[in-house]
Design an enzyme around this catalytic site. Structure first.
Site, mmCIF file in Angstrom:
data_model
loop_
_atom_site.group_PDB
_atom_site.id
_atom_site.type_symbol
_atom_site.label_atom_id
_atom_site.label_comp_id
_atom_site.label_asym_id
_atom_site.label_seq_id
_atom_site.Cartn_x
_atom_site.Cartn_y
_atom_site.Cartn_z
ATOM 1 N N PRO A 1 -4.143 -6.461 -0.415
ATOM 2 C CA PRO A 1 -3.738 -7.799 -0.863
ATOM 3 C C PRO A 1 -2.579 -8.397 -0.068
ATOM 4 O O PRO A 1 -1.636 -7.693 0.306
ATOM 5 C CB PRO A 1 -3.322 -7.572 -2.323
ATOM 6 C CG PRO A 1 -3.054 -6.118 -2.448
ATOM 7 C CD PRO A 1 -3.981 -5.453 -1.467
ATOM 8 N N ASN A 2 -2.713 -9.695 0.153
ATOM 9 C CA ASN A 2 -1.703 -10.543 0.799
ATOM 10 C C ASN A 2 -1.571 -10.329 2.299
ATOM 11 O O ASN A 2 -0.834 -11.062 2.963
ATOM 12 C CB ASN A 2 -0.312 -10.382 0.130
ATOM 13 C CG ASN A 2 -0.331 -10.880 -1.291
ATOM 14 O OD1 ASN A 2 -0.752 -12.004 -1.548
ATOM 15 N ND2 ASN A 2 0.075 -10.044 -2.233
ATOM 16 N N ARG B 1 4.190 -15.958 6.690
ATOM 17 C CA ARG B 1 5.425 -15.867 5.894
ATOM 18 C C ARG B 1 6.076 -14.505 6.113
ATOM 19 O O ARG B 1 5.411 -13.561 6.522
ATOM 20 C CB ARG B 1 5.113 -16.019 4.406
ATOM 21 C CG ARG B 1 4.523 -17.360 4.102
ATOM 22 C CD ARG B 1 4.660 -17.683 2.657
ATOM 23 N NE ARG B 1 4.244 -19.064 2.468
ATOM 24 C CZ ARG B 1 4.942 -19.954 1.795
ATOM 25 N NH1 ARG B 1 6.092 -19.632 1.277
ATOM 26 N NH2 ARG B 1 4.490 -21.165 1.648
ATOM 27 N N TYR C 1 7.558 -8.362 8.153
ATOM 28 C CA TYR C 1 6.260 -7.868 8.636
ATOM 29 C C TYR C 1 5.934 -8.263 10.075
ATOM 30 O O TYR C 1 4.857 -7.934 10.574
ATOM 31 C CB TYR C 1 5.146 -8.367 7.702
ATOM 32 C CG TYR C 1 5.324 -7.882 6.280
ATOM 33 C CD1 TYR C 1 5.282 -6.520 5.981
ATOM 34 C CD2 TYR C 1 5.546 -8.775 5.239
ATOM 35 C CE1 TYR C 1 5.470 -6.069 4.689
ATOM 36 C CE2 TYR C 1 5.723 -8.327 3.932
ATOM 37 C CZ TYR C 1 5.684 -6.983 3.675
ATOM 38 O OH TYR C 1 5.866 -6.529 2.398
ATOM 39 N N ASN D 1 -4.468 -0.087 4.993
ATOM 40 C CA ASN D 1 -3.164 -0.546 4.512
ATOM 41 C C ASN D 1 -3.434 -1.099 3.113
ATOM 42 O O ASN D 1 -3.923 -2.222 2.976
ATOM 43 C CB ASN D 1 -2.578 -1.631 5.418
ATOM 44 C CG ASN D 1 -1.194 -2.064 4.927
ATOM 45 O OD1 ASN D 1 -0.783 -1.744 3.807
ATOM 46 N ND2 ASN D 1 -0.468 -2.791 5.763
ATOM 47 N N ALA E 1 0.309 -3.679 -1.687
ATOM 48 C CA ALA E 1 1.025 -3.322 -2.917
ATOM 49 C C ALA E 1 0.228 -2.355 -3.801
ATOM 50 O O ALA E 1 0.817 -1.646 -4.636
ATOM 51 C CB ALA E 1 1.364 -4.585 -3.699
ATOM 52 N N GLU F 1 -3.325 6.283 6.017
ATOM 53 C CA GLU F 1 -2.650 5.177 5.329
ATOM 54 C C GLU F 1 -1.599 4.589 6.265
ATOM 55 O O GLU F 1 -0.802 5.344 6.828
ATOM 56 C CB GLU F 1 -1.974 5.750 4.073
ATOM 57 C CG GLU F 1 -1.114 4.765 3.312
ATOM 58 C CD GLU F 1 -0.265 5.459 2.222
ATOM 59 O OE1 GLU F 1 -0.441 6.684 1.976
ATOM 60 O OE2 GLU F 1 0.576 4.773 1.640
ATOM 61 N N HIS G 1 1.407 1.407 6.974
ATOM 62 C CA HIS G 1 2.245 0.304 6.495
ATOM 63 C C HIS G 1 3.043 -0.216 7.661
ATOM 64 O O HIS G 1 3.556 0.570 8.462
ATOM 65 C CB HIS G 1 3.222 0.778 5.413
ATOM 66 C CG HIS G 1 2.517 1.328 4.225
ATOM 67 N ND1 HIS G 1 1.935 0.527 3.286
ATOM 68 C CD2 HIS G 1 2.267 2.602 3.859
ATOM 69 C CE1 HIS G 1 1.362 1.285 2.370
ATOM 70 N NE2 HIS G 1 1.542 2.549 2.694
ATOM 71 N N ARG H 1 12.900 0.536 1.659
ATOM 72 C CA ARG H 1 12.846 -0.699 0.868
ATOM 73 C C ARG H 1 13.103 -0.396 -0.616
ATOM 74 O O ARG H 1 13.669 0.635 -0.939
ATOM 75 C CB ARG H 1 11.490 -1.384 1.110
ATOM 76 C CG ARG H 1 11.272 -1.736 2.589
ATOM 77 C CD ARG H 1 9.978 -2.487 2.820
ATOM 78 N NE ARG H 1 9.985 -3.782 2.145
ATOM 79 C CZ ARG H 1 8.898 -4.551 1.993
ATOM 80 N NH1 ARG H 1 7.742 -4.137 2.485
ATOM 81 N NH2 ARG H 1 8.982 -5.703 1.377
HETATM 82 O O1 CA2 Z 1 4.496 -2.576 4.924
HETATM 83 C C1 CA2 Z 1 3.321 -2.741 4.578
HETATM 84 O O2 CA2 Z 1 2.381 -2.780 5.372
HETATM 85 C C2 CA2 Z 1 3.000 -2.938 3.084
HETATM 86 O O3 CA2 Z 1 1.779 -2.272 2.800
HETATM 87 C C3 CA2 Z 1 2.867 -4.425 2.880
HETATM 88 C C4 CA2 Z 1 2.660 -4.804 1.410
HETATM 89 C C5 CA2 Z 1 3.738 -4.174 0.534
HETATM 90 O O4 CA2 Z 1 3.456 -4.454 -0.826
HETATM 91 C C6 CA2 Z 1 3.803 -2.668 0.733
HETATM 92 O O5 CA2 Z 1 4.857 -2.167 -0.070
HETATM 93 C C7 CA2 Z 1 4.088 -2.341 2.183
HETATM 94 C C8 CA2 Z 1 2.746 -6.319 1.236
HETATM 95 C C9 CA2 Z 1 1.833 -7.096 2.098
HETATM 96 C C10 CA2 Z 1 2.167 -8.527 1.919
HETATM 97 O O6 CA2 Z 1 2.090 -9.148 3.166
HETATM 98 C C11 CA2 Z 1 2.689 -10.358 3.289
HETATM 99 C C12 CA2 Z 1 2.639 -10.912 4.539
HETATM 100 C C13 CA2 Z 1 3.229 -12.115 4.753
HETATM 101 C C14 CA2 Z 1 3.840 -12.799 3.723
HETATM 102 C C15 CA2 Z 1 3.865 -12.233 2.460
HETATM 103 C C16 CA2 Z 1 3.279 -11.020 2.242
#
Ligand code: CA2
Length: 148
Positions: free
Chosen positions: A9-10, A17, A22, A73, A76, A97, A99, A106
């Site tokens: 997700p996301n 953003r 990221y 990946n 969340a 896996e 990230h 974090r």
């Molecule tokens: O660090 C990573 O790759 C995560 O899997 C990214 C997830 C986060 O919940 C994990 O704890 C770590 C979040 C992905 C959200 O991606 C976004 C990208 C741009 C703007 C907002 C969110």
């Protein structure tokens, strides 16, 4: 060799953003670099992204008999999803896996992964390069297994 790449997700928001967390690569940039690295190794990728837990479970199940491993990946869902963990155990395929961020540097709620101990390995904190490192680790593992 065939590998399923799953983005949770996301991750479709990448590059749009939070570039400070990221990076500035978009999901398409990441997918293109994965495709290029995979082509160099003769690996075929099927790449999917979903914001829905059940769709990710379906994709993992569909990898059975179709792919040799999964690069994921879970976003969340890493920190919440027993369903994704169970699907990974159920298919019995090697999983790496990844990230982009260092989840251990974090918030404390990101320090636990439901996937980590059922995966072959976890790579985090290398930005979009985490995916390439993960692909290399997974393809090496599958290659070695099929040799022996
Ligand atoms: O660090 C990573 O790759 C995560 O899997 C990214 C997830 C986060 O919940 C994990 O704890 C770590 C979040 C992905 C959200 O991606 C976004 C990208 C741009 C703007 C907002 C969110």
């Amino acid at each position: 060799m065939k590998i399923l790449v799953l983005h949770g997700p996301n991750l479709n928001m990448l590059g749009v953003r939070e570039p400070e967390v990221y990076g500035s690569d978009t999901l398409e940039d990441i997918n293109l670099s994965l495709e290029s690295a995979a082509a160099d190794r003769g690996v075929a990728l099927r790449i999917r992204q979903s914001n829905h837990e059940g769709v990710l479970v379906d994709e993992i199940q569909q990898a059975l008999g179709r792919e040799d491993g999964i690069l994921i990946n879970p976003g969340a869902y890493t920190h919440t999803s027993i369903a994704l963990r169970d699907a990974i155990v159920a298919v019995g395929l090697p999983v790496v896996e990844v990230h982009m961020s260092d989840i251990y540097a974090r918030e404390s709620f990101r320090h636990h992964s439901y996937i980590e101990d059922v995966a072959l390995g976890q790579i985090c904190g290398h930005g979009s390069r985490s995916y390439l490192l993960g692909l290399e680790a997974l393809a090496d593992h599958i290659g070695k297994r099929s040799e022996g």
